[in-house]
Design a protein around this motif. Structure first.
Motif, PDB file in Angstrom:
ATOM      1  N   LYS A 129      35.786  58.199 -36.227  1.00  0.00           N
ATOM      2  CA  LYS A 129      35.899  58.183 -37.694  1.00  0.00           C
ATOM      3  C   LYS A 129      35.778  56.761 -38.213  1.00  0.00           C
ATOM      4  CE  LYS A 129      39.168  61.751 -39.001  1.00  0.00           C
ATOM      5  NZ  LYS A 129      40.535  61.944 -39.402  1.00  0.00           N
ATOM      6  N   MET A 130      36.514  55.838 -37.553  1.00  0.00           N
ATOM      7  CA  MET A 130      36.481  54.438 -37.989  1.00  0.00           C
ATOM      8  C   MET A 130      35.049  53.904 -37.931  1.00  0.00           C
ATOM      9  SD  MET A 130      39.719  53.013 -35.768  1.00  0.00           S
ATOM     10  CE  MET A 130      39.622  51.298 -36.264  1.00  0.00           C
ATOM     11  N   GLN A 131      34.393  54.171 -36.804  1.00  0.00           N
ATOM     12  CA  GLN A 131      33.032  53.629 -36.606  1.00  0.00           C
ATOM     13  C   GLN A 131      32.073  54.178 -37.653  1.00  0.00           C
ATOM     14  OE1 GLN A 131      32.870  54.958 -32.551  1.00  0.00           O
ATOM     15  NE2 GLN A 131      33.141  52.893 -31.711  1.00  0.00           N
ATOM     16  N   LYS A 132      32.176  55.487 -37.884  1.00  0.00           N
ATOM     17  CA  LYS A 132      31.272  56.133 -38.844  1.00  0.00           C
ATOM     18  C   LYS A 132      31.468  55.535 -40.234  1.00  0.00           C
ATOM     19  CE  LYS A 132      29.976  60.729 -40.306  1.00  0.00           C
ATOM     20  NZ  LYS A 132      30.591  61.989 -40.603  1.00  0.00           N
ATOM     21  N   LYS A 133      32.739  55.403 -40.612  1.00  0.00           N
ATOM     22  CA  LYS A 133      33.018  54.899 -41.960  1.00  0.00           C
ATOM     23  C   LYS A 133      32.579  53.441 -42.128  1.00  0.00           C
ATOM     24  CE  LYS A 133      36.749  58.074 -42.885  1.00  0.00           C
ATOM     25  NZ  LYS A 133      37.932  58.307 -43.697  1.00  0.00           N
ATOM     26  N   ASN A 183      50.005  47.479 -43.164  1.00  0.00           N
ATOM     27  CA  ASN A 183      49.135  46.786 -44.129  1.00  0.00           C
ATOM     28  C   ASN A 183      47.663  46.921 -43.756  1.00  0.00           C
ATOM     29  OD1 ASN A 183      51.359  45.950 -45.525  1.00  0.00           O
ATOM     30  ND2 ASN A 183      51.446  43.905 -44.612  1.00  0.00           N
ATOM     31  N   ILE A 184      47.391  46.787 -42.451  1.00  0.00           N
ATOM     32  CA  ILE A 184      45.992  46.899 -41.996  1.00  0.00           C
ATOM     33  C   ILE A 184      45.489  48.319 -42.280  1.00  0.00           C
ATOM     34  CG2 ILE A 184      44.463  46.821 -39.981  1.00  0.00           C
ATOM     35  CD1 ILE A 184      46.333  44.690 -38.771  1.00  0.00           C
ATOM     36  N   ALA A 185      46.342  49.317 -41.993  1.00  0.00           N
ATOM     37  CA  ALA A 185      45.954  50.718 -42.215  1.00  0.00           C
ATOM     38  C   ALA A 185      45.685  50.967 -43.696  1.00  0.00           C
ATOM     39  CB  ALA A 185      47.060  51.646 -41.717  1.00  0.00           C
ATOM     40  N   GLU A 186      46.565  50.444 -44.542  1.00  0.00           N
ATOM     41  CA  GLU A 186      46.382  50.637 -45.991  1.00  0.00           C
ATOM     42  C   GLU A 186      45.079  50.005 -46.470  1.00  0.00           C
ATOM     43  OE1 GLU A 186      50.161  49.209 -47.502  1.00  0.00           O
ATOM     44  OE2 GLU A 186      50.533  51.180 -48.409  1.00  0.00           O
ATOM     45  N   ARG A 187      44.810  48.804 -45.931  1.00  0.00           N
ATOM     46  CA  ARG A 187      43.595  48.092 -46.332  1.00  0.00           C
ATOM     47  C   ARG A 187      42.355  48.883 -45.905  1.00  0.00           C
ATOM     48  NH1 ARG A 187      44.182  42.844 -43.755  1.00  0.00           N
ATOM     49  NH2 ARG A 187      45.819  42.599 -45.295  1.00  0.00           N
ATOM     50  N   ASN A 234      42.160  52.122 -45.241  1.00  0.00           N
ATOM     51  CA  ASN A 234      42.077  53.367 -46.028  1.00  0.00           C
ATOM     52  C   ASN A 234      41.485  53.109 -47.410  1.00  0.00           C
ATOM     53  OD1 ASN A 234      43.203  54.796 -43.956  1.00  0.00           O
ATOM     54  ND2 ASN A 234      45.245  55.035 -44.883  1.00  0.00           N
ATOM     55  N   LYS A 235      41.861  51.979 -47.981  1.00  0.00           N
ATOM     56  CA  LYS A 235      41.409  51.653 -49.332  1.00  0.00           C
ATOM     57  C   LYS A 235      39.916  51.277 -49.319  1.00  0.00           C
ATOM     58  CE  LYS A 235      43.246  48.944 -53.017  1.00  0.00           C
ATOM     59  NZ  LYS A 235      44.025  47.750 -53.271  1.00  0.00           N
ATOM     60  N   THR A 236      39.520  50.534 -48.286  1.00  0.00           N
ATOM     61  CA  THR A 236      38.121  50.080 -48.224  1.00  0.00           C
ATOM     62  C   THR A 236      37.175  51.218 -47.841  1.00  0.00           C
ATOM     63  OG1 THR A 236      39.046  48.011 -47.393  1.00  0.00           O
ATOM     64  CG2 THR A 236      36.667  48.231 -47.260  1.00  0.00           C
ATOM     65  N   TYR A 237      37.595  52.037 -46.849  1.00  0.00           N
ATOM     66  CA  TYR A 237      36.647  53.019 -46.287  1.00  0.00           C
ATOM     67  C   TYR A 237      37.063  54.471 -46.534  1.00  0.00           C
ATOM     68  CZ  TYR A 237      35.070  48.886 -43.701  1.00  0.00           C
ATOM     69  OH  TYR A 237      34.611  47.652 -43.355  1.00  0.00           O
ATOM     70  N   SER A 238      38.059  54.724 -47.291  1.00  0.00           N
ATOM     71  CA  SER A 238      38.644  56.060 -47.562  1.00  0.00           C
ATOM     72  C   SER A 238      39.662  56.428 -46.482  1.00  0.00           C
ATOM     73  CB  SER A 238      37.587  57.168 -47.713  1.00  0.00           C
ATOM     74  OG  SER A 238      37.179  57.640 -46.446  1.00  0.00           O
ATOM     75  N   ASP A 239      40.507  57.396 -46.809  1.00  0.00           N
ATOM     76  CA  ASP A 239      41.659  57.742 -45.945  1.00  0.00           C
ATOM     77  C   ASP A 239      41.267  58.007 -44.499  1.00  0.00           C
ATOM     78  OD1 ASP A 239      43.775  57.349 -47.488  1.00  0.00           O
ATOM     79  OD2 ASP A 239      44.250  59.471 -47.857  1.00  0.00           O
TER      80      ASP A 239
END
Ligand code: AQP
Length: 332
Positions: free
Chosen positions: A322-326, A161-165, A167-172
């Motif tokens: 990637k996470m940080q950049k997004k 669920n966290i991953a989906e959220r 991905n949805k907020t910041y792109s895949d």
């Protein structure tokens, strides 16, 4: 071109000495996965401290678990074996994910509710937040499959669920992990109370068998295992003690329920218990010998966990960046 292998992430936390449950439910199955998958097997020391640990025990167990992985047949050249705290990306990603997680979700976790029930007022915030660290562990490696027991399904669902959220907020960004349920994956129950799972933090030492228990201790514990007064070796929910011993025998010797039931027809429990004990002893003895050898060779273990953390850091940092950049952090 070789198709890329699916990624598996799994680990055990050094919150106590490992039990036969950890071995039959997790480690023994990992050995079969290493040919087919790209595997990360971790010693989850950061998870262990959600409940208080004696520092010297934590140190000893962390290395012992690594030695047990190797002794059980996990090949350090085919898999990435590492210690969780050696890869800082786990903590960093965990914070980022904590900020994408709701209090309501965390407070619904059954394990938190169960474990906090017995801790009086002093429950660590770590115990509450544990699922976000677990989500970071899994998502950092773009894991496709996570071998977990039934008890961990809820946490895995939460990681998804966290991953989906995210991905949805910041792109895949993350692969969505799924539970991997091994065909032979067994849930091993407590020997004194077969309604609950065998656990390394259980108070009653007769409830569990440790991977490193000497043969005479294993024989004694099996002999004392709770059964019933029916005297019939039969696999059913009215005889949970017998059922559990049968599960152990089936998982170790690769035999069927029928084979066991036929073999012990009319014999009562004495020979059955003896055979269960001998099966456990012959499974664990060679692992114990090798584990002790590895523990005696600290330099070798150090080589393994350093190489493992280099690889794990490289892979996990790619995801973390990637996470940080997004999320809007300035690249360093
Ligand atoms: N009794 C069990 N039967 C089958 N599988 C089991 N596992 C644990 N106990 C059994 C599996 O072992 C893996 C790693 O477990 P862990 O150490 O990370 O945490 P846990 O599941 O919480 O194990 P314990 O022994 O019950 O630890 P404590 O008492 O400290 O909480 C997992 O794949 C788990 O399914």
């Amino acid at each position: 071109m070789e198709e890329s292998k699916k990624v598996i992430f799994s680990g055990v936390k050094p919150s106590g000495d490992l039990t036969l449950g950890n071995y039959l439910g997790a480690i023994k199955n990992w050995v079969k996965l290493q040919e087919e998958y790209e595997c990360y097997f971790c010693v989850m020391d950061l998870h262990a401290i959600t409940v208080k640990q004696e520092p010297k025990d934590l140190r000893r167990r962390t290395l012992e678990i690594l030695a047990i992985y190797l002794a059980s047949g996990i090949d350090p050249d085919k898999n990435t074996l590492f210690i969780q705290s050696h890869v800082p990306a786990h903590c960093e990603a965990s914070w980022l994910l904590t900020c994408c997680t709701y209090m309501g979700e965390l407070s619904r976790m059954t394990q938190y509710k169960d474990k906090s029930k017995n801790s009086g007022g002093s429950i660590s915030a770590g115990l509450f937040n544990y699922p976000t660290l677990m989500a970071a562990d899994i998502l950092l490696y773009q894991s496709n499959l996570v071998p977990v027991g039934k008890d961990q399904f809820q946490h895995l669902e939460m990681a998804r669920n966290i991953a989906e959220r995210f991905n949805k907020t910041y792109s895949d960004t993350f692969a969505l992990p799924e539970a991997y349920t091994a065909k032979a994956g067994a849930k091993i129950m407590d020997l004194q109370d077969p309604t609950k799972k065998m656990s390394k933090s259980e108070k009653n030492v007769n409830g569990y068998i440790l991977i490193m228990d000497p043969p005479e201790v294993i024989r004694k514990k099996v002999n004392r295992a709770v059964t019933d007064s029916l005297g019939v070796v039969k696999y059913n929910d009215e005889q949970l003690g017998v059922k559990n011993l049968m599960t152990i025998l089936m998982t170790i010797n690769n035999v069927t329920i029928e084979e066991i039931e036929n073999k012990y027809q009319g014999l009562g429990y004495s020979q059955f218990k003896k055979d269960v004990a001998e099966a456990i002893v012959s499974e664990l003895e060679p692992i114990q010998v090798k584990t002790k050898e590895y523990i005696g060779n600290k330099a070798y273990l150090e080589g393994i966990y350093k190489k493992g953390s280099d690889k794990a850091s490289y892979v996990s940092n790619k995801t973390l960046r990637k996470m940080q950049k997004k999320m809007g952090f300035i690249p360093r």
